[in-house]
Design a protein around this motif. Structure first.
Motif, PDB file in Angstrom:
ATOM      1  N   TYR A 148      -5.916   1.902   1.423  1.00 10.71           N
ATOM      2  CA  TYR A 148      -5.180   1.390   2.580  1.00 10.71           C
ATOM      3  C   TYR A 148      -5.010  -0.124   2.484  1.00 10.71           C
ATOM      4  N   LYS A 149      -6.043  -0.796   2.030  1.00 12.01           N
ATOM      5  CA  LYS A 149      -5.992  -2.255   1.919  1.00 12.01           C
ATOM      6  C   LYS A 149      -4.911  -2.690   0.936  1.00 12.01           C
ATOM      7  N   ILE A 150      -4.770  -1.964  -0.168  1.00 15.18           N
ATOM      8  CA  ILE A 150      -3.731  -2.268  -1.150  1.00 15.18           C
ATOM      9  C   ILE A 150      -2.344  -2.125  -0.516  1.00 15.18           C
ATOM     10  N   LEU A 151      -2.154  -1.066   0.254  1.00 15.89           N
ATOM     11  CA  LEU A 151      -0.851  -0.841   0.886  1.00 15.89           C
ATOM     12  C   LEU A 151      -0.537  -1.911   1.922  1.00 15.89           C
ATOM     13  N   VAL A 152      -1.564  -2.407   2.594  1.00 11.79           N
ATOM     14  CA  VAL A 152      -1.369  -3.489   3.565  1.00 11.79           C
ATOM     15  C   VAL A 152      -1.013  -4.789   2.860  1.00 11.79           C
TER      16      VAL A 152
END
Length: 349
Positions: A148-152
């Protein structure tokens, strides 16, 4: 402090919960609260916190491969529907088509099949989609906090939608016989991981009809309260999807959710959670959607297709087939402001 699962399990075991959840239960009971009075208060609070604005978005399905056995969903692994996953060219085509309507808020959906629809495929697809839309939400399989952090940080995804479907563990087990989705704990903690990763918003809900409605809605309100308390920097929103017919569906007896009770649900959650954004999908009819705008709804989908491009099987039958222009015109004529563009991640990076 109890974990989210402990809170939910305690409710189903002992029916003990917080004052907030007790209030939801009270307002859902027609014997203790008149619907007309409740609706008027819901309308007042909606105007106080949101004015007359209604946000518009549309879903974009990019894959319908799925490894789960959810009997209520046409995408489930054993259902004989046309399977499809969009390639880069098709994603560009779909994005151009949607962008021409003026919409800049999009919800990207897939089935839950990491073997076919890998994290890299989703990430690459979102990189394309971000060229066309300023606000991107995703409704895909639960991911790790790091994913999720990568997508953010790399794409600018700002919201995750994830429905627990059923909070009662016994009901959940009945409708999820196999696949990764069978893991109740992994799913119910998915939105917490998204919050930890820095998502600007999360949306949750229960699929109304699977379990006893009042119990499921009480558990849902406990989930909302948990996220709001533990992740105050994240915007928490809710939707109340009802069971809809699916391709090759049948064989299960679901709880009936009447239109009147459905209106009560939306009004009750507005009164208990006055600043909570509430989304209404095209699972509901045109008549219902128009009427419920005065009960607390703040965001609706428009110009919807639940199939994957041309030839892919659809997830469920939609009930409101109006296009974006038609819905926007209705909103304007009835005193609402249609919001096509509400958020741009690039402005805060």
């Amino acid at each position: 402090m109890r974990t989210l699962e402990e809170e939910i399990d305690k409710f189903f075991a002992q029916k003990k919960t917080s004052e907030t959840v007790e209030k939801v239960i009270e307002l859902l009971d027609a014997k203790t609260c008149d619907l007309e009075v409740l609706a008027l208060e819901a309308r007042r609070l909606t105007r106080q916190y949101f004015g007359n604005t209604i946000k518009l978005f549309t879903p974009l399905y990019i894959s319908n491969y799925c490894e789960n056995g959810c009997a209520y969903c046409a995408f489930h692994r054993e259902n004989k529907i046309a399977r499809k996953q969009l390639d880069e060219r098709e994603i560009h085509e779909q994005c151009r088509r949607i962008a021409q309507t003026g919409l800049r808020q999009i919800l990207v959906l897939t089935g839950e099949a990491p073997k076919f629809c890998s994290f890299e495929y989703i990430k690459n697809s979102l990189e394309i989609i971000s060229q066309y839309f300023s606000a991107i939400s995703i409704e895909v399989y639960p991911m790790t906090t790091e994913q999720y952090k990568i997508l953010v940080e790399e794409i600018g995804v700002d919201s995750v939608t994830m429905y627990q479907e059923a909070y009662d563990r016994n009901v959940y087990e009945k409708y999820h016989p196999f696949g990764k989705k069978k893991d109740y704990s992994w799913r119910i903690n998915g939105l917490s991981r998204a919050c930890e990763a820095g998502m600007r918003g999360v949306q949750l809900g229960a699929l109304l009809g699977l379990g006893h409605p009042s119990n499921e809605l009480a558990a849902l309100s406990a989930h909302i309260e948990y996220l709001q308390k533990n992740f105050p920097e994240t915007e928490v929103s809710v939707s109340f999807p009802r069971i809809r017919p699916i391709e090759n569906g049948g064989g299960f007896n679901f709880f009936e959710i009447s239109d009147k009770f459905y209106a009560r649900i939306i009004a009750a959650f507005r009164v208990v959670f006055p600043s909570l954004p509430i989304t209404l999908s095209t699972r509901e009819t045109e008549k219902m959607r128009d009427g419920l705008l005065n009960f607390g709804v703040t965001k609706i989908s428009a110009g919807v297709s639940t199939s994957v491009g041309e030839g892919g099987g659809s997830q469920f039958e939609i009930a409101d087939e109006r296009g974006v222009d038609e819905i926007a015109e209705y909103l304007t004529q009835n005193g609402f402001q249609a919001v096509f563009h509400d958020w741009n991640f690039n402005l805060v990076r």
